[in-house]
Structure formats: C-alpha cells, structure tokens
Write an enzyme that holds these catalytic residues in place. Structure first.
Site, PDB file in Angstrom:
ATOM      1  CG  ASP A   5     -13.521   6.704  -1.007  1.00  0.00           C
ATOM      2  OD1 ASP A   5     -13.487   6.590   0.237  1.00  0.00           O
ATOM      3  OD2 ASP A   5     -12.506   6.559  -1.731  1.00  0.00           O
ATOM      4  NE  ARG A  53     -10.227  -5.144   0.572  1.00  0.00           N
ATOM      5  CZ  ARG A  53      -9.457  -4.150   1.022  1.00  0.00           C
ATOM      6  NH1 ARG A  53     -10.008  -3.078   1.548  1.00  0.00           N
ATOM      7  NH2 ARG A  53      -8.142  -4.202   0.913  1.00  0.00           N
ATOM      8  CD  GLN A 111     -13.127  -1.818  -0.384  1.00  0.00           C
ATOM      9  OE1 GLN A 111     -12.321  -1.807   0.525  1.00  0.00           O
ATOM     10  NE2 GLN A 111     -14.352  -2.291  -0.236  1.00  0.00           N
ATOM     11  CG  HIS A 127      -8.424   0.157  -2.737  1.00  0.00           C
ATOM     12  ND1 HIS A 127      -7.647  -0.938  -2.414  1.00  0.00           N
ATOM     13  CD2 HIS A 127      -9.058   0.504  -1.567  1.00  0.00           C
ATOM     14  CE1 HIS A 127      -7.803  -1.226  -1.126  1.00  0.00           C
ATOM     15  NE2 HIS A 127      -8.648  -0.369  -0.604  1.00  0.00           N
ATOM     16  CB  CYS A 144     -13.971   1.552   0.096  1.00  0.00           C
ATOM     17  SG  CYS A 144     -13.464   3.284   0.236  1.00  0.00           S
ATOM     18  NE  ARG A 197      -3.837   0.669   1.974  1.00  0.00           N
ATOM     19  CZ  ARG A 197      -5.044   0.767   2.514  1.00  0.00           C
ATOM     20  NH1 ARG A 197      -5.235   1.500   3.605  1.00  0.00           N
ATOM     21  NH2 ARG A 197      -6.078   0.140   1.986  1.00  0.00           N
TER      22      ARG A 197
HETATM   23  N1  NVA Z   1      -9.942   6.834  -1.284  1.00  0.00           N
HETATM   24  C1  NVA Z   1      -9.564   6.395   0.027  1.00  0.00           C
HETATM   25  C2  NVA Z   1      -9.748   4.915   0.176  1.00  0.00           C
HETATM   26  C3  NVA Z   1      -9.356   4.364   1.511  1.00  0.00           C
HETATM   27  C4  NVA Z   1      -9.539   2.888   1.607  1.00  0.00           C
HETATM   28  C5  NVA Z   1      -8.120   6.784   0.294  1.00  0.00           C
HETATM   29  O1  NVA Z   1      -7.288   6.603  -0.594  1.00  0.00           O
HETATM   30  O2  NVA Z   1      -7.834   7.287   1.376  1.00  0.00           O
HETATM   31  N1   CP Z   2     -11.175   0.032   2.554  1.00  0.00           N
HETATM   32  C1   CP Z   2      -9.894  -0.073   2.973  1.00  0.00           C
HETATM   33  O1   CP Z   2      -8.967  -0.342   2.214  1.00  0.00           O
HETATM   34  O2   CP Z   2      -9.727   0.110   4.313  1.00  0.00           O
HETATM   35  P1   CP Z   2      -8.363   0.299   5.101  1.00  0.00           P
HETATM   36  O3   CP Z   2      -7.779   1.619   4.698  1.00  0.00           O
HETATM   37  O4   CP Z   2      -8.768   0.247   6.536  1.00  0.00           O
HETATM   38  O5   CP Z   2      -7.426  -0.816   4.730  1.00  0.00           O
END
Ligand code: NVA
Ligand code: CP
Length: 318
Positions: free
Chosen positions: A238, A306, A146, A143, A278, A116
C-alpha cells in the site's frame, strides 16, 4: 455451506454494523465472501437481485475516494436501492453539529450509513448513536470493506484461503490492520515487513494473534521484506503515506526506500504469487511498474470485487 447454516448466518447478520472484521466470526466472514461470489455470478449472468428496493444508504466522506464511493453507489443501485453522497464539508458536522445528533437525524431518513473518516472513534460514536447499521468505508485504523474484497479475490484465484501465506510489505497502516484481522479469522498465514517505527498497531496485533491461534494460522512481524515474502502466495503493498499523512511524504520515502515490491523481491515468493494493492498506487515508490502492471497483478480484480463484496455486506445487514 449447508442451507440451514446459511439461513442462520443470514438471520444473525441482519441489522449489524460492519465496522471491523474483529466483530465478525470466521464463519460470518466466509459467508459474506461466498455471498459476494454468488452476487458476482448473478450480476455477470444478468440475473437481477434487488432485495433493497426502497432502501437508501447515506455515504459520508471526509476523505477522497474513487473505488469506495463508486462501488457503494453502484452496488446500492444494483440491489434496487439508492445511495446519497454526503461530503462532510457540506453537512452540518462540518460546522460543528455533533456526531450524535447527525447519527440520530440521519437514522430517521436512511436505512444505513457508510462513513469514510479520519478518527476511528468517529465511526464508533456514529454507530452508537445511529439506529440503522453503520459501515466503515475506511478510517485511520482500518479498511474492512477492502480486506473483505481482497480475501474474496484470493479465494477466487487460489480456490481456498486456509493455509495460504500473504506477505505485506510497507506501512503498518489501516490496510494491513484489516488484512491481518481477516487472515487471523480465516486461517491465512500472514507476514508483515515494515521499517522500524512503522509497525502495525500493538493492540490490533494482539487481537489478531489471539484469533490466529484459534484458526491455527501464524503471524510474523519483522523488518526484512525478503523474509516476509519467502514462499508467499500473495504479496500485498500500500502507499507509504496514507491520506492524512501527506506532510510526511519526504521522510517516509527515505524510511521506506528498501521496501519497494519489485522484480528482485518477488523472486522470493512462490512462482504463481498474486500481487495485490488496494489502490490508489504510486508506481516507482511502494511498487515497481514491472510488478504492478505485470502478469501476477490482480489489482483491478480487487477493485471490481469491492462492488460484489459490499453488495454482500449491504444485502446481509440492511
Ligand atoms: N492506506 C491508504 C488506503 C487508501 C484506500 C490510505 O488510508 O490512504
Ligand atoms: N481502495 C480504496 O478504498 O480506494 P478509494 O480510496 O478510491 O475509495
């Protein structure tokens, strides 16, 4: 799916990276969704399935996570393997060791790497240098884990995917990119409403439109939430400020103020619409409490899936 077709797909997925749905054929995505449903059934029935005994997944995190971290670690454990949490700050990449050398080194110990990170090109670079499969656990661009879990959730709730309509309201971010690509491959009609200046990436949209045309699905991108939500089977939103964009919180609250998913907006969707997010969510910003905690919300089914969807990915590629 017929047995021999499934076997062929299983062979063709082995050893692959999972960086974006763009790299996967529609039947491969469908196969992963069906495998996820089956692994979920096995898990609930208490049937052990441990094809990854003796294997280790490294999980590099440059950003926070609740769901991704826990679901990958638990998933790996349930498949008979082991997962290692590697915070970027504690690795030597945090002190300047190259992605290339990190990838080569980790490949000598691990059977797969989940990462990540901020820049999408970091994942590409890592995958290029690694000799084990690499999984994208979220970048600023996408992502896919997800989105896979989300299409599994829609499939379970609606019994099909093709021909449904998903509406996404809010920021043109990593999440909508992966949802769009999944829809385009799976024949799901997709409508996006964003404020001006926050549209999805043009190149991603171009690729999605190409795939959608092949699958006979439509993609609409506009600025009007009501138009996007009209007759939708699914409403997705989101956060307005994703990780890395926290400094823009105030200006985004202003730009997105007419883009909240609330009781007024959801009236335009089908009666039995699903509300999806998400997570993590900001109640009172992108979604009202009434909607996210209401009867149409499936947010925790998404979160649960997930685990199952990623188990399917790991079982297939590792
Ligand atoms: N769009 C959000 C998704 C988190 C799972 C982010 O990147 O923070
Ligand atoms: N939706 C998601 O990826 O959650 P986290 O940021 O908690 O991993």
């Amino acid at each position: 799916m017929a047995g021999t077709v499934q076997q062929d797909l299983a062979v063709q997925l082995r050893g692959r990276d999972f960086i974006g749905l763009v790299d996967y054929a529609p039947e491969e995505i469908q196969y992963l969704i069906e495998l996820a449903v089956e692994l979920k059934r096995k898990h609930k029935a208490g049937e052990a399935y441990q094809p990854l005994k003796g294997k280790t997944l490294g999980m590099i995190f440059e950003k926070s996570s609740t769901r991704t971290r826990v679901s990958f670690e638990v998933g790996m454990y349930q498949l008979g393997g082991h997962a290692l949490f590697l915070s970027k700050n504690d690795l030597q990449i945090g002190r300047g060791e190259s992605i290339h050398d990190t990838a080569q080194t980790l490949s000598r110990y691990l059977d797969g790497i989940m990462i990540r990170t901020f820049a999408h090109r970091t994942v590409i670079e890592l995958a290029r240098a690694a000799t084990v499969p690499v999984i994208n656990g979220l970048t600023d661009l996408s992502h896919p884990c997800q989105a896979l879990a989300d299409y599994q959730t829609i499939y379970e709730k609606k019994g099909r995917l093709q021909g449904l309509k998903v509406a996404y309201i809010g920021d043109g971010n990593n999440m909508v990119h992966s949802l769009l690509m999944g829809a385009a491959k799976l024949g799901v009609n997709f409508a996006v409403a964003t404020p001006e200046g926050y549209e999805p990436d043009e190149e991603v949209l171009r690729q999605c439109k190409e795939s959608a045309a092949k699958a006979g699905a439509t993609i609409y991108v506009g600025a009007d939430p009501k138009e996007a939500v009209a007759d939708a089977d699914v409403i997705y939103t989101d956060v307005w400020a994703s990780m890395g964009f926290e400094a823009e919180q105030r200006e985004r609250e202003i730009a997105f103020k007419n883009y909240q998913v609330n009781d007024e907006l959801v009236k335009y969707a089908k009666k039995d619409f699903l509300f999806m997010h998400c997570l993590p969510a900001h109640r009172g910003e992108e979604v009202s409490e009434g909607v996210i905690d209401g009867p149409n919300s499936v947010i925790f089914d998404q979160a649960e899936n997930r685990l199952h969807a990623q188990k399917a990915v790991m079982a297939a590629i590792l």
